[in-house]
Enzyme design. Sequence first.
Site, PDB file in Angstrom:
ATOM      1  N   LYS A   1      27.139  46.391  -5.084  1.00 52.01           N
ATOM      2  CA  LYS A   1      26.995  45.331  -6.197  1.00 52.01           C
ATOM      3  C   LYS A   1      25.524  45.525  -6.865  1.00 52.01           C
ATOM      4  CE  LYS A   1      31.211  44.662  -4.777  1.00 52.01           C
ATOM      5  NZ  LYS A   1      31.575  43.754  -3.542  1.00 52.01           N
TER       6      LYS A   1
ATOM      7  N   ASP B   1      26.438  36.193   4.240  1.00 54.32           N
ATOM      8  CA  ASP B   1      26.633  37.301   3.224  1.00 54.32           C
ATOM      9  C   ASP B   1      26.233  36.647   1.549  1.00 54.32           C
ATOM     10  OD1 ASP B   1      27.978  38.972   0.951  1.00 54.32           O
ATOM     11  OD2 ASP B   1      29.774  39.070   2.017  1.00 54.32           O
TER      12      ASP B   1
ATOM     13  N   ARG C   1      24.465  61.944  11.262  1.00 56.50           N
ATOM     14  CA  ARG C   1      25.152  60.911  11.657  1.00 56.50           C
ATOM     15  C   ARG C   1      24.149  59.827  12.386  1.00 56.50           C
ATOM     16  NH1 ARG C   1      28.244  60.056  16.034  1.00 56.50           N
ATOM     17  NH2 ARG C   1      28.707  62.249  15.923  1.00 56.50           N
TER      18      ARG C   1
ATOM     19  N   TYR D   1      34.728  36.852   1.166  1.00 55.89           N
ATOM     20  CA  TYR D   1      35.273  37.983   0.451  1.00 55.89           C
ATOM     21  C   TYR D   1      36.678  38.227   1.175  1.00 55.89           C
ATOM     22  CZ  TYR D   1      35.358  42.710  -1.172  1.00 55.89           C
ATOM     23  OH  TYR D   1      35.757  43.905  -1.864  1.00 55.89           O
TER      24      TYR D   1
HETATM   25  C1  LIG Z   1      32.142  43.973  -2.453  1.00 59.39           C
HETATM   26  C2  LIG Z   1      32.001  42.614  -1.344  1.00 59.39           C
HETATM   27  C3  LIG Z   1      32.024  42.854  -0.123  1.00 59.39           C
HETATM   28  C4  LIG Z   1      32.543  44.275   0.572  1.00 59.39           C
HETATM   29  O1  LIG Z   1      31.677  45.279   0.360  1.00 59.39           O
HETATM   30  P1  LIG Z   1      32.242  46.855   0.196  1.00 59.39           P
HETATM   31  O2  LIG Z   1      30.876  47.498  -0.624  1.00 59.39           O
HETATM   32  O3  LIG Z   1      33.222  46.839  -1.277  1.00 59.39           O
HETATM   33  O4  LIG Z   1      32.789  47.426   1.181  1.00 59.39           O
HETATM   34  C5  LIG Z   1      31.654  41.988   0.746  1.00 59.39           C
HETATM   35  N1  LIG Z   1      31.344  40.775   0.582  1.00 59.39           N
HETATM   36  C6  LIG Z   1      31.065  40.560  -0.647  1.00 59.39           C
HETATM   37  C7  LIG Z   1      30.766  39.278  -1.110  1.00 59.39           C
HETATM   38  C8  LIG Z   1      31.273  41.306  -2.010  1.00 59.39           C
HETATM   39  O5  LIG Z   1      31.317  41.057  -3.339  1.00 59.39           O
END
Ligand SMILES: *Cc1c(COP(=O)(O)O)cnc(C)c1O
Length: 414
Positions: free
Chosen positions: A217, A192, A74, A127
């Site tokens: 993603k 983001d 961890r 998101y």
């Molecule tokens: C999917 C996504 C998230 C969250 O990510 P996870 O890996 O599903 O926790 C945050 N911001 C954007 C733009 C996303 O597409």
Amino acid sequence: MLYQITRMNDSRQYTHFDTAAVHGGRSDFLSLGVHAPPVDLSSTYPVGDLASDMASIDAMVAGDNPTASPIYCRLHNPTVARAEDAIAELEGAEATVAFASGMAAFTAAVLVAGQRGKHVVAVRPMYGSADHLLVSRLLGVEVTFTTPDGVAAAITPDTSLVLIETPANPTVSLIDIEDVVRQAGAVPVMVDATFATPVLLRPLAHGATLVMHSATKALSGHGDVLAGVVSSNDQEWIRGLRQIRLLTGSVLHPMAAFLLHRGLQTLPVRVRAAQANAQVIASRLAEHPLVAKVYYPGLPGGDTHGVMPKQMHGPGGVLAFELVTEHPDAPAQFMAALKLIVPAVSLGSTDTLIQHPASLTHRVVDSSVRAEHGISAQLMRMSIGIEQVDDLWNDMLRGLNAVESMTPVLAASV
Ligand SMILES: *Cc1c(COP(=O)(O)O)cnc(C)c1O
């Protein structure tokens, strides 16, 4: 050339982004005598010299990397650290901290901010789960939601972070990062940039203090990893993020880190292939009589504020569109008729996905907020993959034909 890579790999010399994607996080491979990243699944590490083990723990508790043994999984993992180094290089960052998911990464950043001030500013749309988490106040900070132009006015003496997403979810709208950074003044900005990836956008070069990705993603890219990363040049932020990760146990699993690191090798190739397909699909949708509106920054007029030439190297692989019909079953009928494109949330995979934000990704967002930000009942979002584009378009025609046959009145009028 997209970006000049400033951090030279120890053993191999290169200056181009695409080469860094292949070779990043591999500087010790020759000395290890390996060709692929070793996966270290140890949950604990045998105690050696107690004095150096204690020093190592002290370093990690302070938010630094271990000086000797990682001690316990961890606290640190070498496989995760390699993937972090590779991403930092692509991002033009001093360091990257990897988390178990994008939401874990987002949470850690807001928790670090909360130690400095109990208020954050967030630009909508963002998101769905991030929006929902901030609204819930679960993390102990107050939030003011605003527009890209309203950031300066939303800042209070307690504001510790400005949160933006560009391209934004799900309408692919672009935000001028330098303008937001200027409005934020001394308050750090986190971007983001999941939709863009560092292939198309490197927010730190535009003044952001932090850049985050859901590495679930495009960074991992094959739909088989859950991961999140935050990168920065600010050592205080990096230490704070590592401390939160260590305490809350939100570290990325080494197997996921291995897959993420592997996915990075083809990131530039995948992003460019998906983008080329998206440009074709967006253009054809824009000409189709059953499509009311297409949201894609690569279309004429799609980048309403002229942001793309300033900060992006392309419009990317995500687009959204609205059907002409307001029949409530149309999005479901459209998706049911598809025989190739996968009806699923998420994005940035090799295969093309389609989803209905109002029912799925943005269901947790209040309906009035959805309406305000163009997330209508007719809106569909697509993440374009790297398949042959005519196969994709033929499938889109199946969906469009299904919608046409359920709305004979509208079809006759076009
Ligand atoms: C999917 C996504 C998230 C969250 O990510 P996870 O890996 O599903 O926790 C945050 N911001 C954007 C733009 C996303 O597409």
